[in-house]
Motif scaffolding. Structure first.
Motif, PDB file in Angstrom:
ATOM      1  N   ALA A  83       0.825  -1.208   0.000  1.00 35.72           N
ATOM      2  CA  ALA A  83       0.000   0.000   0.000  1.00 35.72           C
ATOM      3  C   ALA A  83       0.855   1.253   0.000  1.00 35.72           C
ATOM      4  CB  ALA A  83      -0.927  -0.003   1.218  1.00 35.72           C
ATOM      5  N   VAL A  84       2.041   1.155   0.609  1.00 30.42           N
ATOM      6  CA  VAL A  84       2.903   2.322   0.813  1.00 30.42           C
ATOM      7  C   VAL A  84       4.355   1.918   0.601  1.00 30.42           C
ATOM      8  CG1 VAL A  84       3.832   3.856   2.626  1.00 30.42           C
ATOM      9  CG2 VAL A  84       1.360   3.515   2.438  1.00 30.42           C
ATOM     10  N   ASN A  85       5.149   2.847   0.074  1.00 29.32           N
ATOM     11  CA  ASN A  85       6.609   2.728   0.082  1.00 29.32           C
ATOM     12  C   ASN A  85       7.150   4.019   0.682  1.00 29.32           C
ATOM     13  OD1 ASN A  85       9.258   1.919  -0.288  1.00 29.32           O
ATOM     14  ND2 ASN A  85       9.282   2.245  -2.498  1.00 29.32           N
ATOM     15  N   GLN A  86       7.702   3.936   1.884  1.00 25.37           N
ATOM     16  CA  GLN A  86       8.250   5.109   2.556  1.00 25.37           C
ATOM     17  C   GLN A  86       9.720   5.233   2.159  1.00 25.37           C
ATOM     18  OE1 GLN A  86       9.415   6.079   7.030  1.00 25.37           O
ATOM     19  NE2 GLN A  86       7.194   5.837   6.858  1.00 25.37           N
ATOM     20  N   ILE A 139       1.068   2.229  -5.657  1.00 23.89           N
ATOM     21  CA  ILE A 139       1.706   2.280  -4.342  1.00 23.89           C
ATOM     22  C   ILE A 139       1.868   3.743  -3.929  1.00 23.89           C
ATOM     23  CG2 ILE A 139       3.767   1.685  -3.009  1.00 23.89           C
ATOM     24  CD1 ILE A 139       4.268  -0.565  -5.077  1.00 23.89           C
ATOM     25  N   THR A 140       1.326   4.097  -2.789  1.00 29.79           N
ATOM     26  CA  THR A 140       1.457   5.461  -2.291  1.00 29.79           C
ATOM     27  C   THR A 140       2.867   5.685  -1.752  1.00 29.79           C
ATOM     28  OG1 THR A 140      -0.882   5.647  -1.732  1.00 29.79           O
ATOM     29  CG2 THR A 140       0.644   7.107  -0.560  1.00 29.79           C
ATOM     30  N   VAL A 141       3.476   6.786  -2.141  1.00 29.55           N
ATOM     31  CA  VAL A 141       4.817   7.135  -1.658  1.00 29.55           C
ATOM     32  C   VAL A 141       4.680   7.972  -0.389  1.00 29.55           C
ATOM     33  CG1 VAL A 141       6.955   8.380  -2.194  1.00 29.55           C
ATOM     34  CG2 VAL A 141       5.795   7.029  -3.967  1.00 29.55           C
ATOM     35  N   GLU A 142       5.559   7.700   0.561  1.00 29.45           N
ATOM     36  CA  GLU A 142       5.612   8.453   1.808  1.00 29.45           C
ATOM     37  C   GLU A 142       7.040   8.955   1.994  1.00 29.45           C
ATOM     38  OE1 GLU A 142       4.007   7.995   6.387  1.00 29.45           O
ATOM     39  OE2 GLU A 142       4.476   6.182   5.253  1.00 29.45           O
ATOM     40  N   SER A 143       7.174  10.187   2.410  1.00 27.05           N
ATOM     41  CA  SER A 143       8.481  10.848   2.501  1.00 27.05           C
ATOM     42  C   SER A 143       9.050  10.775   3.907  1.00 27.05           C
ATOM     43  CB  SER A 143       8.329  12.322   2.106  1.00 27.05           C
ATOM     44  OG  SER A 143       9.381  13.116   2.622  1.00 27.05           O
ATOM     45  N   GLN A 186       2.133  18.337  -2.519  1.00 18.67           N
ATOM     46  CA  GLN A 186       1.662  18.630  -3.879  1.00 18.67           C
ATOM     47  C   GLN A 186       2.144  17.592  -4.887  1.00 18.67           C
ATOM     48  OE1 GLN A 186       1.340  23.461  -3.376  1.00 18.67           O
ATOM     49  NE2 GLN A 186       1.648  22.704  -5.463  1.00 18.67           N
ATOM     50  N   HIS A 187       3.085  16.766  -4.488  1.00 19.60           N
ATOM     51  CA  HIS A 187       3.456  15.592  -5.285  1.00 19.60           C
ATOM     52  C   HIS A 187       2.542  14.403  -4.969  1.00 19.60           C
ATOM     53  CE1 HIS A 187       7.059  16.461  -7.647  1.00 19.60           C
ATOM     54  NE2 HIS A 187       7.499  17.224  -6.659  1.00 19.60           N
ATOM     55  N   GLU A 188       1.514  14.629  -4.156  1.00 17.19           N
ATOM     56  CA  GLU A 188       0.614  13.563  -3.695  1.00 17.19           C
ATOM     57  C   GLU A 188       1.394  12.495  -2.934  1.00 17.19           C
ATOM     58  OE1 GLU A 188      -2.883  13.398  -3.949  1.00 17.19           O
ATOM     59  OE2 GLU A 188      -2.528  15.503  -4.439  1.00 17.19           O
ATOM     60  N   VAL A 189       2.331  12.942  -2.131  1.00 16.96           N
ATOM     61  CA  VAL A 189       3.175  12.092  -1.305  1.00 16.96           C
ATOM     62  C   VAL A 189       2.893  12.421   0.158  1.00 16.96           C
ATOM     63  CG1 VAL A 189       5.585  11.672  -0.618  1.00 16.96           C
ATOM     64  CG2 VAL A 189       4.964  11.790  -3.048  1.00 16.96           C
ATOM     65  N   ILE A 190       2.734  11.386   0.982  1.00 15.39           N
ATOM     66  CA  ILE A 190       2.538  11.584   2.418  1.00 15.39           C
ATOM     67  C   ILE A 190       3.837  12.086   3.027  1.00 15.39           C
ATOM     68  CG2 ILE A 190       2.004  10.421   4.606  1.00 15.39           C
ATOM     69  CD1 ILE A 190       0.468   8.321   2.901  1.00 15.39           C
ATOM     70  N   VAL A 191       3.735  12.974   4.006  1.00 11.79           N
ATOM     71  CA  VAL A 191       4.938  13.525   4.631  1.00 11.79           C
ATOM     72  C   VAL A 191       4.824  13.385   6.147  1.00 11.79           C
ATOM     73  CG1 VAL A 191       4.054  15.897   4.731  1.00 11.79           C
ATOM     74  CG2 VAL A 191       6.535  15.488   4.619  1.00 11.79           C
TER      75      VAL A 191
END
Length: 300
Positions: free
Chosen positions: A162-165, A186-190, A226-231
């Protein structure tokens, strides 16, 4: 607050609270402060040695468990089917929880440390898939996986992460990997969104911040979302905790986004998932050492 819908249908706030190096009473209080000002995603890891502190902060916050998204991670010394299940149970015990909302493989196995790295990752993932079915984990994902690690995992996985941090900040945001993840749902997380503080002296970022009457950190965090990335920014200072979540009342222009996208390398950790724990050099010539890793082991 804006949310991201993961590929399994679960929803996650686009900004959360990181707890790396937040330990003991400072860690407990920072979690309570974060929840009090509106954060609902809390990120920790077994390797941070603060799961008990995070759990205590959650328990003392007065916020209902169902309102909080809790992330923790499987450390790379515990890869494997049985090891993964044991590690999750230990994390749950330390957190004082019956389930976590998001469980990530913290670092992939690699060829330098595992004779069959693909199997080490696949076995851990199989355990996580089962734990998700059992309700011990709501969503499963990975951290610091490159395309080569994801493609290998896809060969045996029944569930796509679901996520790749990943390390994602101005000066090092891995656009190719980010695009690959998004193409595969896959949602990216920073992590390290402020580049270990290197962003604060950057003239481009300072100029953009001044234009918007915002801080450099707010501009960087806004750029990430704004990159649609979780922070998941981290701080133990209440003022910074409040400042970091106050990023929804302005927007960066396309030109400002481009300027930040094109900043030269800065703040890179030096940690690469395919070579840990060796020393490497980045383009500045600075040397880094990855965290302690286990000795070479066979997992075939």
């Amino acid at each position: 607050m804006k949310e991201i819908v993961l590929n399994d249908g679960n929803r996650v706030p686009i900004i959360g609270f990181g707890t790396y190096k937040s330990v003991k009473e400072d860690g407990v209080q920072s979690v309570k402060n974060a929840l009090a000002v509106g954060y609902r995603l809390i990120d920790t890891a077994a390797a941070y040695n603060n799961e008990e502190d995070v759990g205590k902060g959650i328990a003392e916050s007065g916020i209902g468990r169902e309102e909080i998204i809790v992330t923790t991670k499987l450390w790379r010394e515990n890869l494997g089917y049985k090891e993964t299940k044991k590690a999750l149970e230990l994390s749950l015990k330390k957190l004082g929880l019956t389930y976590v909302d998001l469980y990530l493989i913290h670092w992939p196995a690699n060829a330098r440390n595992y004779t069959n790295w693909q199997k080490a990752n696949a076995d851990s993932w199989r355990a996580m898939e089962e734990l998700q079915v059992e309700g011990r984990i709501k969503s499963i994902g990975v951290s610091n996986f490159w395309q080569e690690h994801l493609e290998a995992l896809f060969q045996t996985a029944n569930i796509i992460p679901a996520v790749n941090q990943i390390e994602f900040h101005p000066g090092y945001w891995q656009p190719g990997l980010t695009a690959f993840c998004k193409e595969n749902g896959i949602t990216v997380e920073s992590w390290s969104p402020l580049a270990r503080g290197k962003v604060f002296s950057n003239e481009t970022l300072k100029a953009i911040a001044e234009k918007h009457s915002k801080s450099v950190s707010q501009v960087c965090l806004r750029w990430v979302i704004q990159h649609e990335v979780i922070v998941i920014p981290k701080s133990t200072t209440l003022q910074r905790i409040e400042e970091n979540i106050n990023i929804f009342d302005f927007e960066l222009s396309e030109e400002e986004m481009r300027q930040i996208n094109e900043l030269p390398e800065m703040g890179f950790s030096g940690e690469l998932p395919n070579i840990w724990p060796d020393r490497i050099e980045n383009s500045t010539g600075l040397k880094f050492t990855s965290p302690t890793a286990p000795p070479l082991r066979a997992d075939g």
